[in-house]
Design a protein around this motif. Structure first.
Motif, PDB file in Angstrom:
ATOM      1  N   ARG A  15       0.861  -1.213   0.261  1.00 34.95           N
ATOM      2  CA  ARG A  15       0.042  -0.119   0.118  1.00 34.95           C
ATOM      3  C   ARG A  15       0.395   0.488   0.180  1.00 34.95           C
ATOM      4  O   ARG A  15       1.970   1.794   0.931  1.00 34.95           O
ATOM      5  N   SER A  16       0.503   2.195  -0.570  1.00 33.49           N
ATOM      6  CA  SER A  16       0.609   3.396  -0.458  1.00 33.49           C
ATOM      7  C   SER A  16       1.247   4.437   0.894  1.00 33.49           C
ATOM      8  O   SER A  16       0.189   3.793   0.797  1.00 33.49           O
ATOM      9  N   GLY A  17       1.319   4.845   1.096  1.00 33.60           N
ATOM     10  CA  GLY A  17       2.031   5.391   2.181  1.00 33.60           C
ATOM     11  C   GLY A  17       1.250   6.581   2.437  1.00 33.60           C
ATOM     12  O   GLY A  17       1.479   8.121   2.377  1.00 33.60           O
ATOM     13  N   VAL A  18      -1.043   6.683   2.313  1.00 33.03           N
ATOM     14  CA  VAL A  18      -1.029   8.372   1.826  1.00 33.03           C
ATOM     15  C   VAL A  18      -2.229   8.368   3.579  1.00 33.03           C
ATOM     16  O   VAL A  18      -2.977   8.650   2.978  1.00 33.03           O
ATOM     17  N   ASN A  19      -1.999   7.150   4.525  1.00 35.68           N
ATOM     18  CA  ASN A  19      -2.886   7.832   5.432  1.00 35.68           C
ATOM     19  C   ASN A  19      -2.895   8.290   5.606  1.00 35.68           C
ATOM     20  O   ASN A  19      -4.250   9.303   5.868  1.00 35.68           O
ATOM     21  N   VAL A  21      -2.250  11.734   3.863  1.00 32.44           N
ATOM     22  CA  VAL A  21      -3.232  12.344   3.495  1.00 32.44           C
ATOM     23  C   VAL A  21      -4.113  11.983   3.521  1.00 32.44           C
ATOM     24  O   VAL A  21      -4.694  13.742   3.068  1.00 32.44           O
ATOM     25  N   VAL A  22      -4.343  11.034   3.991  1.00 37.26           N
ATOM     26  CA  VAL A  22      -6.518  11.111   3.245  1.00 37.26           C
ATOM     27  C   VAL A  22      -6.264  11.496   4.589  1.00 37.26           C
ATOM     28  O   VAL A  22      -7.519  12.856   4.513  1.00 37.26           O
ATOM     29  N   ALA A  47      -7.695  14.311  -1.785  1.00 36.60           N
ATOM     30  CA  ALA A  47      -6.347  13.873  -1.191  1.00 36.60           C
ATOM     31  C   ALA A  47      -5.718  13.492  -2.100  1.00 36.60           C
ATOM     32  O   ALA A  47      -4.506  12.380  -2.715  1.00 36.60           O
ATOM     33  N   GLY A  48      -6.623  13.711  -3.502  1.00 36.29           N
ATOM     34  CA  GLY A  48      -5.345  12.671  -4.857  1.00 36.29           C
ATOM     35  C   GLY A  48      -5.898  11.705  -4.880  1.00 36.29           C
ATOM     36  O   GLY A  48      -4.442  11.226  -5.370  1.00 36.29           O
ATOM     37  N   VAL A  49      -6.734  10.691  -4.124  1.00 38.02           N
ATOM     38  CA  VAL A  49      -6.784   9.744  -4.279  1.00 38.02           C
ATOM     39  C   VAL A  49      -7.751   8.788  -5.179  1.00 38.02           C
ATOM     40  O   VAL A  49      -8.848   9.909  -5.026  1.00 38.02           O
ATOM     41  N   THR A  53      -9.922   3.040  -3.187  1.00 31.76           N
ATOM     42  CA  THR A  53      -8.717   3.559  -2.201  1.00 31.76           C
ATOM     43  C   THR A  53      -9.032   4.446  -0.976  1.00 31.76           C
ATOM     44  O   THR A  53      -8.941   2.829  -0.104  1.00 31.76           O
ATOM     45  N   ARG A  57      -9.570   0.404   2.644  1.00 28.39           N
ATOM     46  CA  ARG A  57      -9.314   0.752   4.381  1.00 28.39           C
ATOM     47  C   ARG A  57      -9.629   1.203   5.122  1.00 28.39           C
ATOM     48  O   ARG A  57      -9.270   0.876   6.169  1.00 28.39           O
TER      49      ARG A  57
END
Lengths: 192, 192
Positions: A15-19, A21-22, A47-49, A53, A57
Motif C-alpha cells: 500500500r502507498s503511504g497516503v493515510n 494525506v487522507v 487527497a488526490g486518491v 482506495t 482501507r
DNA sequence: ATAGTTTCGCTACCGTAAGTATCGATACCG
DNA sequence: CGGTATCGATACTTACGGTAGCGAAACTAT
C-alpha cells in the motif's frame, strides 16, 4: 531483535503511504465545506486518491473519521487500568484542564449514571461501538469506553485546544465539535 | 372574550390533528430503530400518515425533530432577559439539578469560551441555527441560544430525566442523547 | 346546492451520496 | 516470468431526503 522481524512482508503490491494525506484531506475538507458536505468523493479528490482506495482501507466514512480523530488527538493518557482508574484518570485529566478539582467529580457524576426512558433509549451503533472499543481496548479492556471517548474527543479536544491557543471559546465551536464527532455514534446514515 | 375570537377560521380543509401522533411516532421509531434508520418514510408509516403530510407541516426532517424535542421537553424556565440572566438561569438550573453549586459555573466556563482551530471550525447550519433561535427568541432576543439549546436539550433532558426517574444513568444514554440531538446542528445531509 | 380553497393520501419522480463491482495497469515477491 | 495485491478509473446499485402532481375529501361562503 530488529523490528519487523516476525512477519515477512505480505505478497502483492504494497500500500502507498497516503493515510496521512487522507487524514489531512478529511480535516481540511470538513473545515472548508462543513461536515455534511464533506463527502467521500470530495475527500478522495482533495487527497488526490481514488475513492475506491479509501474504501479499501476504511470500511465506512464513519470509521475513516474515527481513525482521523484518533490520529489527530489520541486517547486520554492513562496511569492505570480498570474502571475506577479509568474514570479517575478521565476525571483528573478534565479537572486538571479546567483547574477546579470539584468539577471533575461533577462530570463523572453526570456521565456515569443513567436514565431509562423509552423515548431516549436510542440504540447506538454496535458496529461503531465495537470500533472504538477496540481502538482503546489495547490499553484497557472494559466496556466503559464510550463515555471516555465522548469526554476525550469532545470535551478533551475542546479543552486541549483551549490550552493550546489560549483563545476564548464561542458556543458555536461546542456545537461544531459535537457535530463533527457525533454522527459516528449513529448507525446507518443520513441525518439532516 | 371567548378564545379564538380575533381570527375566523381560514378557508379550505382544516388540518387534521395528527401533530402529536407524528411526534409520538418519531420518538418511538427512533427508539426502535435508532436515529439513523428512523427515516421519514418509516416515521410517516408509524404515524399512519402520508410522507407528504409531514413535509407539508415541517420543512425538513431536522426541524421535525427539533419541534418534537421542544414539544417533549420545552425550554429552560427563565426568570430574566439578557445574556447574563440567561446564562445565570441556565447555570443555576443545571446546578440545582446536580446539587453542587460550583458545577454550574464550570459548565458556564466550558461552554462560554472558544477555540479557533481551522480543523475544528466546522460550519454550522445557519438555517437550523435560525430555527431554534426563533424558537426561543420570543422570550429573549440574543444570539447566545445555541449553547443554551445544547445545554437545555442535552444536559437538561439528561438531568431532567434523572430527577424524574431517580434511576442511575449509563454512559450509553449520554451518547444516545447527543446522537439524537446533534444531527440537527449539521447543514446538509448524510453523515454515516 | 355549488363554487372556492386547502389538506389529505397516493404514486411517481429527482438529486445526492454511501458503498460495490469490475478492469486494466502497476509494484512488489520468489 | 508468474503470482498476488494494490492503484486509478468508471460504472453501477441502493437508500433516503425532498418535490411534483393527482383526484378525493373537508371545510367556508354565497
Amino acid at each position: 531483535m530488529s523490528r519487523a522481524s516476525t512477519s515477512a512482508r505480505p505478497p502483492g503490491r504494497p500500500r502507498s503511504g497516503v493515510n496521512a494525506v487522507v487524514f489531512a484531506a478529511t480535516l481540511s475538507t470538513i473545515d472548508e465545506l462543513g461536515y455534511a458536505r464533506a463527502t467521500v468523493d470530495r475527500i478522495a479528490a482533495a487527497a488526490g486518491v481514488a475513492k475506491t482506495t479509501i474504501y479499501r482501507r476504511w470500511p465506512s466514512k464513519g470509521e475513516l473519521i474515527v481513525d482521523c480523530l484518533l490520529d489527530a488527538f489520541g486517547p486520554i493518557p492513562l496511569e492505570g487500568a480498570g474502571r475506577a482508574e479509568l474514570m479517575s484518570s478521565a476525571v483528573h485529566w478534565i479537572a486538571a484542564k479546567i483547574g477546579e478539582p470539584g468539577v471533575g467529580d461533577a462530570f463523572a457524576g453526570v456521565f456515569s449514571d443513567a436514565v431509562s426512558d423509552p423515548a431516549l433509549r436510542v440504540v447506538l451503533s454496535t458496529r461503531l461501538q465495537d470500533r472504538y472499543r477496540l481502538a482503546l481496548q489495547d490499553a484497557l479492556g472494559e466496556p466503559e469506553h464510550r463515555v471516555l471517548f465522548f469526554i476525550d474527543v469532545v470535551v478533551g479536544t475542546l479543552l486541549h485546544r483551549m490550552g493550546m491557543t489560549g483563545e476564548p471559546m464561542v458556543d458555536a465551536d461546542v456545537a461544531a465539535l459535537v457535530e463533527m464527532v457525533l454522527p459516528y455514534f449513529a448507525d446507518g446514515a443520513d441525518p439532516t
